[in-house]
Design a protein around this motif. Structure first.
Motif, PDB file in Angstrom:
ATOM      1  N   GLN A  43      14.409  59.624  31.119  1.00 37.30           N
ATOM      2  CA  GLN A  43      14.853  59.349  32.488  1.00 37.30           C
ATOM      3  C   GLN A  43      14.600  57.902  32.888  1.00 37.30           C
ATOM      4  OE1 GLN A  43      12.566  62.694  34.149  1.00 37.30           O
ATOM      5  NE2 GLN A  43      14.470  63.445  35.075  1.00 37.30           N
ATOM      6  N   TYR A 101      14.049  58.688  42.819  1.00 41.23           N
ATOM      7  CA  TYR A 101      14.639  58.435  41.503  1.00 41.23           C
ATOM      8  C   TYR A 101      16.166  58.377  41.523  1.00 41.23           C
ATOM      9  CZ  TYR A 101      15.951  59.152  36.615  1.00 41.23           C
ATOM     10  OH  TYR A 101      16.525  59.030  35.373  1.00 41.23           O
ATOM     11  N   LYS A 102      16.816  59.365  42.123  1.00 34.10           N
ATOM     12  CA  LYS A 102      18.273  59.407  42.114  1.00 34.10           C
ATOM     13  C   LYS A 102      18.881  58.235  42.888  1.00 34.10           C
ATOM     14  CE  LYS A 102      18.716  64.405  41.450  1.00 34.10           C
ATOM     15  NZ  LYS A 102      19.242  65.676  42.016  1.00 34.10           N
TER      16      LYS A 102
END
Length: 416
Positions: A43, A101-102
C-alpha cells in the motif's frame, strides 16, 4: 552563453530538481508513513506507483498541448497543480489521521498529473532555445539538477520528517512557489514555437519522425527507461537493507543513499560537457553506461561489507550519469521544435514507466533470491547495451539539426 541564458537555465534546472523530490524524498520515509497510516508495504508503494503512472499517462497529452499553445502555458499551471496536490495530502494527514490514506492516494494522482507538465516540457523548451552543441551542455546541467534532487531528497526527507512525516507533503507546496515565480519571470519562449494543428496532424508528424529515425529513436528511449528502472529498483532495495541488514537509519541513512546519486549527478554534468564538445559518441556513452551498471549489479550480491558495498554501488551512479545526458540530447534532437514537446513527453512517459516498475519488479525478484534480482537486472542492462550499440545510429537523429529541423529561434542563434 550570456548571463540572460544562464539565469534562464538556472530557472529551468529548478523544475526537475523539484520533480525528483516527488518520489525520491518519500522512499526513505516509507517505514514512518506505514506506521502512521497503518498500511502495509504494498500500500505504501502505491504512493510511488500512482504518482508515476498518472504522470506517464498525462505526459503525451500535455506534450501535444505544449506544442500547440506554448511551453510556459503548460509548465506554470502544472507546477501549481503539483504543489496543490502536496497541500491536499498534508491537510488530509492532519485532519483525517489514519483515514487519510485514500485521500493521499488521490493527491498523488494530482501531483503526478502536475509533474507530467513540468520536467518533460522543460526539456523540450531547452531543446527549443539551445542548438545542438550548447544543447548537450544545457541538458547535462538539467540532468545534474535532477541528480542533485536525488542526492538531497533522502537527506531532505529525513530532516523534514523530524518535524512530522506529513510535513514532506507540505514541502512540495512550499517549494513550488518560488520555482513557479522563476519560470514566470525568467523563461522566454521562442516566438515561432507554436504550431496550430489538429491532433491527427500532430500524431501524423510524430509518426513521420519515427519513420525517419524509428529504430534509433526507439533504442534511445529504451536506454532512458532501463537506466531508471535499474536505478530506482536498486535504491528501493538499498533503503530496505540499510535498516534491516546494517541498522543505518535517519539522516545517516539519507547521507548513505545520497553517495551513489552524487556520483551520477557529477558524471551527468561532465558527460554533457564532453558530448557538447565532441558532438558524437552518444551511443558509445549509452552502451558503456549500461555495461558498467550490469557489471555492478553482478557484483553486489557477493558483497556484505557496507563500505565496499556503497563504494561499488557508486559506480552504478557513474554508469547512469553516462546514459542520461546522452539520451536527453538524442531525444531532443530527433524532432523540429514544433513537434519536440510530443517526443520529449513520450520520453518522459518512458522514464516514469521505468521509475514505476523498478521497485516492484526488484521486490518481486528478491522474493526468489537476491542473486536472481541482481542477475536479472544485470541481464536487462547488458542486453539493452548490446541492442543500443548495434542498432542505434546517432547520425540519423543528430542530423535533424543539420537539415534545418532544429530550433531557429533568436534564442537558439544567440547560443551558437
Amino acid at each position: 552563453m550570456d548571463n540572460k541564458y544562464k539565469k534562464m537555465l538556472a530557472a529551468f534546472a529548478s523544475v526537475p530538481f523539484l520533480m525528483v523530490l516527488g518520489n525520491s524524498m518519500l522512499i526513505p520515509e516509507f517505514p514512518k508513513i506505514k506506521s502512521a497510516l497503518n498500511i502495509n508495504q504494498f500500500q505504501v508503494g502505491l504512493l510511488i506507483t500512482l504518482f508515476s503512472a498518472s504522470a506517464g499517462i498525462a505526459i503525451p497529452f500535455l506534450g501535444y498541448l505544449s506544442d500547440r499553445i506554448g511551453r510556459k502555458k503548460i509548465v506554470i499551471p502544472s507546477l501549481i497543480l503539483y504543489g496543490f496536490g502536496g497541500l491536499i495530502a498534508g491537510l488530509a494527514a492532519i485532519f483525517l489521521g489514519e483515514k487519510a490514506y485514500k485521500v493521499i492516494l488521490v493527491s498523488r494522482v494530482i501531483q503526478g498529473i502536475g509533474g507530467a507538465g513540468t520536467a518533460p516540457i522543460i526539456m523540450a523548451l531547452v531543446g527549443d532555445i539551445f542548438t545542438s552543441n550548447q544543447r548537450s551542455e544545457a541538458l547535462g546541467i538539467i540532468e545534474s539538477a535532477n541528480g542533485l534532487g536525488k542526492i538531497l531528497s533522502p537527506i531532505l526527507g529525513a530532516a523534514i520528517a523530524l518535524i512530522s512525516w506529513y510535513a514532506l507533503f507540505f514541502s512540495y507546496a512550499f517549494l513550488a512557489i518560488p520555482i513557479t515565480a522563476a519560470i514566470w519571470f525568467l523563461a522566454e519562449e521562442p516566438e515561432d514555437n507554436i504550431k496550430q494543428q489538429s491532433i491527427n496532424e500532430y500524431l501524423g508528424n510524430i509518426k513521420e519522425i519515427f519513420k525517419k529515425r524509428g529504430v534509433s529513436l526507439l533504442f534511445s528511449l529504451l536506454g532512458g527507461m532501463v537506466v531508471l528502472f535499474l536505478l530506482f529498483g536498486v535504491l528501493s532495495y538499498l533503503s530496505d537493507i540499510l535498516e534491516t541488514r546494517y541498522n543505518v537509519k535517519g539522516l545517516i541513512k539519507g547521507l548513505v543513499i545520497a553517495i551513489p546519486i552524487s556520483f551520477m549527478s557529477t558524471t551527468s554534468y561532465f558527460t554533457g560537457v564532453y558530448l557538447k564538445n565532441k558532438g558524437k559518441y552518444f551511443k558509445h556513452a549509452l552502451a558503456l553506461g549500461l555495461t558498467i551498471n550490469a557489471i555492478i549489479l553482478t557484483l553486489l550480491p557477493f558483497i556484505r561489507n557496507l563500505y565496499l558495498y556503497i563504494s561499488i554501488l557508486s559506480l552504478l551512479g557513474v554508469g547512469s550519469g553516462l546514459i542520461l545526458p546522452s539520451v536527453n540530447t538524442l531525444v531532443t534532437s530527433s524532432a523540429p521544435s514544433e513537434e519536440r514537446g510530443g517526443i520529449t513527453s513520450l520520453y518522459g512517459s518512458v522514464r516514469f514507466i521505468g521509475v514505476a516498475f523498478g521497485p516492484p519488479t526488484f521486490s518481486l525478484l528478491n522474493r526468489i533470491s537476491e542473486r536472481v534480482m541482481f542477475f536479472g537486472g544485470a541481464g536487462i542492462g547488458i542486453i539493452s547495451a548490446g541492442l543500443i550499440f548495434t542498432f542505434l545510429d546517432e547520425k540519423k537523429i543528430i542530423s535533424a539539426e543539420d537539415n534545418g529541423q532544429g530550433s531557429n529561434s533568436e534564442g537558439s542563434k544567440s547560443t551558437r
